[in-house]
Design a protein around this motif. Structure first.
Motif, PDB file in Angstrom:
ATOM      1  N   ASN A 268       0.819  -1.215   0.000  1.00  0.00           N
ATOM      2  CA  ASN A 268       0.000   0.000   0.000  1.00  0.00           C
ATOM      3  C   ASN A 268       0.851   1.262   0.000  1.00  0.00           C
ATOM      4  N   THR A 269       1.948   1.226   0.743  1.00  0.00           N
ATOM      5  CA  THR A 269       2.838   2.397   0.781  1.00  0.00           C
ATOM      6  C   THR A 269       3.507   2.601  -0.568  1.00  0.00           C
ATOM      7  N   ALA A 270       4.009   1.530  -1.161  1.00  0.00           N
ATOM      8  CA  ALA A 270       4.697   1.639  -2.448  1.00  0.00           C
ATOM      9  C   ALA A 270       3.738   2.055  -3.563  1.00  0.00           C
ATOM     10  N   LYS A 271       2.506   1.515  -3.558  1.00  0.00           N
ATOM     11  CA  LYS A 271       1.521   1.913  -4.574  1.00  0.00           C
ATOM     12  C   LYS A 271       1.260   3.410  -4.523  1.00  0.00           C
ATOM     13  N   ALA A 272       1.174   3.955  -3.317  1.00  0.00           N
ATOM     14  CA  ALA A 272       0.930   5.391  -3.168  1.00  0.00           C
ATOM     15  C   ALA A 272       2.101   6.215  -3.697  1.00  0.00           C
ATOM     16  N   MET A 273       3.254   5.588  -3.833  1.00  0.00           N
ATOM     17  CA  MET A 273       4.443   6.270  -4.355  1.00  0.00           C
ATOM     18  C   MET A 273       4.608   6.048  -5.849  1.00  0.00           C
ATOM     19  N   GLY A 274       3.633   5.355  -6.469  1.00  0.00           N
ATOM     20  CA  GLY A 274       3.683   5.151  -7.916  1.00  0.00           C
ATOM     21  C   GLY A 274       4.370   3.889  -8.363  1.00  0.00           C
ATOM     22  N   HIS A 335      -6.970   0.636   8.160  1.00  0.00           N
ATOM     23  CA  HIS A 335      -5.544   0.587   8.487  1.00  0.00           C
ATOM     24  C   HIS A 335      -4.779   0.078   7.268  1.00  0.00           C
ATOM     25  N   PRO A 336      -3.554   0.551   7.019  1.00  0.00           N
ATOM     26  CA  PRO A 336      -2.809   0.107   5.834  1.00  0.00           C
ATOM     27  C   PRO A 336      -2.303  -1.324   5.912  1.00  0.00           C
ATOM     28  N   GLU A 337      -2.568  -2.042   7.015  1.00  0.00           N
ATOM     29  CA  GLU A 337      -2.303  -3.473   7.045  1.00  0.00           C
ATOM     30  C   GLU A 337      -3.400  -4.258   6.317  1.00  0.00           C
ATOM     31  N   CYS A 338      -4.468  -3.574   5.885  1.00  0.00           N
ATOM     32  CA  CYS A 338      -5.524  -4.224   5.109  1.00  0.00           C
ATOM     33  C   CYS A 338      -5.031  -4.489   3.681  1.00  0.00           C
ATOM     34  N   PRO A 339      -5.623  -5.451   2.983  1.00  0.00           N
ATOM     35  CA  PRO A 339      -5.247  -5.690   1.580  1.00  0.00           C
ATOM     36  C   PRO A 339      -5.420  -4.449   0.716  1.00  0.00           C
ATOM     37  N   ALA A 340      -4.638  -4.386  -0.357  1.00  0.00           N
ATOM     38  CA  ALA A 340      -4.612  -3.193  -1.207  1.00  0.00           C
ATOM     39  C   ALA A 340      -5.980  -2.851  -1.782  1.00  0.00           C
ATOM     40  N   ALA A 341      -6.770  -3.850  -2.184  1.00  0.00           N
ATOM     41  CA  ALA A 341      -8.084  -3.562  -2.749  1.00  0.00           C
ATOM     42  C   ALA A 341      -8.985  -2.879  -1.732  1.00  0.00           C
ATOM     43  N   VAL A 342      -8.846  -3.230  -0.458  1.00  0.00           N
ATOM     44  CA  VAL A 342      -9.637  -2.603   0.604  1.00  0.00           C
ATOM     45  C   VAL A 342      -9.189  -1.168   0.814  1.00  0.00           C
ATOM     46  N   VAL A 343      -7.889  -0.949   0.836  1.00  0.00           N
ATOM     47  CA  VAL A 343      -7.363   0.412   0.981  1.00  0.00           C
ATOM     48  C   VAL A 343      -7.809   1.289  -0.188  1.00  0.00           C
ATOM     49  N   ASP A 344      -7.773   0.734  -1.398  1.00  0.00           N
ATOM     50  CA  ASP A 344      -8.185   1.499  -2.581  1.00  0.00           C
ATOM     51  C   ASP A 344      -9.670   1.865  -2.519  1.00  0.00           C
TER      52      ASP A 344
END
Length: 448
Positions: A268-274, A335-344
């Motif tokens: 999730n952190t890396a995706k937010a950085m592109g 929380h960013p420990e959730c899977p990426a699809a949930v965060v999105d």
């Protein structure tokens, strides 16, 4: 509107009435887990595992992490087990335990500080001198040199970090040694050393521009041995609140990062950085090259360890969609420990402290669904009765290992200290502590 969400509204109203009664009578908070079923107060739905309501001393010595959200995870064979408690504690009533804790705490005074994690049950949090996330509590230990001992009401890796940051003459105590963390245990030091050996053989030891081929980054939710590994190998520690800053620090020094133990926070952190999914291969520690090809590792920007939080992995996009259908206009925070699809799919994602601040800033009457541990969600609803707050998962469990810190263990610990004993002391060796401190200090020096 679904029946579950109808229960949410009714439960919130009952909670507000109960809080008012507590304020006026001054009675101590009721125990949620002492000889009664666990009921999720935000929904009125029973726990996902009825055994979780058992007294922890009945299950502490069983195999695994115990009943609840992390019961399916494999626990290391050498994980500590808690010895039996004297019957005077296991047979005491809630009121008796509260009285004994308060009396011992008053007698000990400033010599002992109780540190309580956000995810602890209410009947523990009410006795804490400091409440926060794992790093906030470790910092609290560092900032109180006058204390002789810290009773850390959290899990094992947190107590280790507090021991690393506290003074050499201060003791850090974990009231129940069986309070571990399945996520932290998903990356052992032997596995990490083997991963590093394979990465070094595949990627070499030098890179253009003087960069390291790979920088190790570990989440705070990891053992002291892995923090020390990062310290020895040019790496760093991160928390959920500063993960992006730490990754930026790492990319200034290396071509790529290996991030453990939580794949979801890393992704999730890396995706937010592109950074794309293709640049984030997953390292499976039981497979050669983590199940990847040398070319995939060469092309990687972030190599993700195959670990996760059992509680946060339970949240789904379908839960978010159902919540939005039942409450048009609601806000979803996870929380960013959730899977990426949930965060999105959520409106916001961040650390426990971020979630707390979002609730503090919310306008009265707001409806907010939260994807994180249920004890925190319930406590936030208590603090803001003017909001409708509920957990995304209607049958989410408390963190089963955090839940092992029962008032009986806290009373036993404090009374042992009062008698001049130091039970369940968590001690990190000087060598491991020194290397861990290097990685932690790098984190503290990294600024956005």
């Amino acid at each position: 509107m679904s029946s579950v969400h109808e229960l949410i509204r009714g439960a919130a109203m009952r909670e507000a009435a109960a809080r008012e009664t507590t304020r006026t009578t001054g009675r101590p908070l009721a125990s949620a887990g002492h000889r009664r079923p666990i009921v999720l107060r935000a929904t009125g739905v029973s726990s996902c595992d009825t055994e979780l309501a058992d007294d922890p001393w009945a299950i502490d010595r069983d195999p695994g992490y115990g009943p609840g959200a992390s019961s399916a995870d494999t626990i290391p064979s050498l994980a500590p087990r808690q010895g039996p408690l004297p019957a005077e504690y296991t047979s005491a009533s809630d009121a008796e335990l509260t009285e004994r804790i308060m009396a011992a705490k008053a007698a000990l005074g400033d010599r002992v500080q109780i540190l309580g994690h956000f995810y602890q049950r209410d009947e523990i949090v009410q006795h804490a001198d400091f409440v926060g996330d794992s790093f906030m509590l470790a910092q609290a230990a560092k900032e109180h040199p006058e204390a002789e001992a810290f009773v850390f009401c959290g899990v094992h890796f947190m107590a280790e970090t507090a021991d690393i940051l506290s003074g050499p003459d201060q003791a850090v105590i974990l009231p129940n040694l069986a309070a571990g963390c399945s996520m932290a245990d998903m990356a052992t030091i032997d596995q990490v050393e083997e991963c590093w050996k394979q990465l070094t053989a595949t990627l070499g030891t030098g890179a253009p521009g003087g960069l390291q081929p790979v920088i190790p980054v570990t989440y705070m939710n990891s053992s002291a041995a892995i923090k020390a590994f990062c310290g020895r190998n040019g790496g760093i520690v991160c928390t959920s609140s500063n993960a992006r800053t730490v990754l930026e620090w790492a990319f200034e020094r290396g071509q790529r990062v290996v991030f453990f133990p939580d794949q979801h926070l890393g992704r999730n952190t890396a995706k937010a950085m592109g950074i794309t999914e293709e640049e984030m291969p997953l390292w499976r520690p039981h497979l050669a090259l983590g199940g990847n090809t040398a070319a995939e590792l060469e092309a990687a920007r972030v190599i993700l360890w195959n670990g996760f939080c059992s509680v946060h992995k339970r949240f789904t996009v379908a839960q978010i969609e159902q919540a939005r259908a039942d409450f048009p206009g609601l806000t979803v925070i996870v929380h960013p420990e959730c899977p990426a699809a949930v965060v999105d799919a959520a409106d916001g994602a961040g650390s426990t402290e971020y979630i707390r601040k979002e609730i503090e800033a919310a306008a009265p009457g707001s409806v907010i669904a939260i994807g994180t541990e249920i004890n925190l969600v319930n406590r936030l609803q208590q603090q803001r009765p003017d909001l409708t707050i509920f957990c995304l998962d209607p049958v989410v469990c408390p963190c089963s290992t955090m839940y092992r810190i029962h008032p009986a263990y806290l009373a036993w610990t404090l009374e042992a200290l009062l008698a001049g004993e130091t039970p369940n002391q968590i001690s990190v060796s000087a060598e491991v502590a020194d290397d861990s401190r290097v990685a932690l200090e790098r984190m503290l020096a990294a600024r956005p």
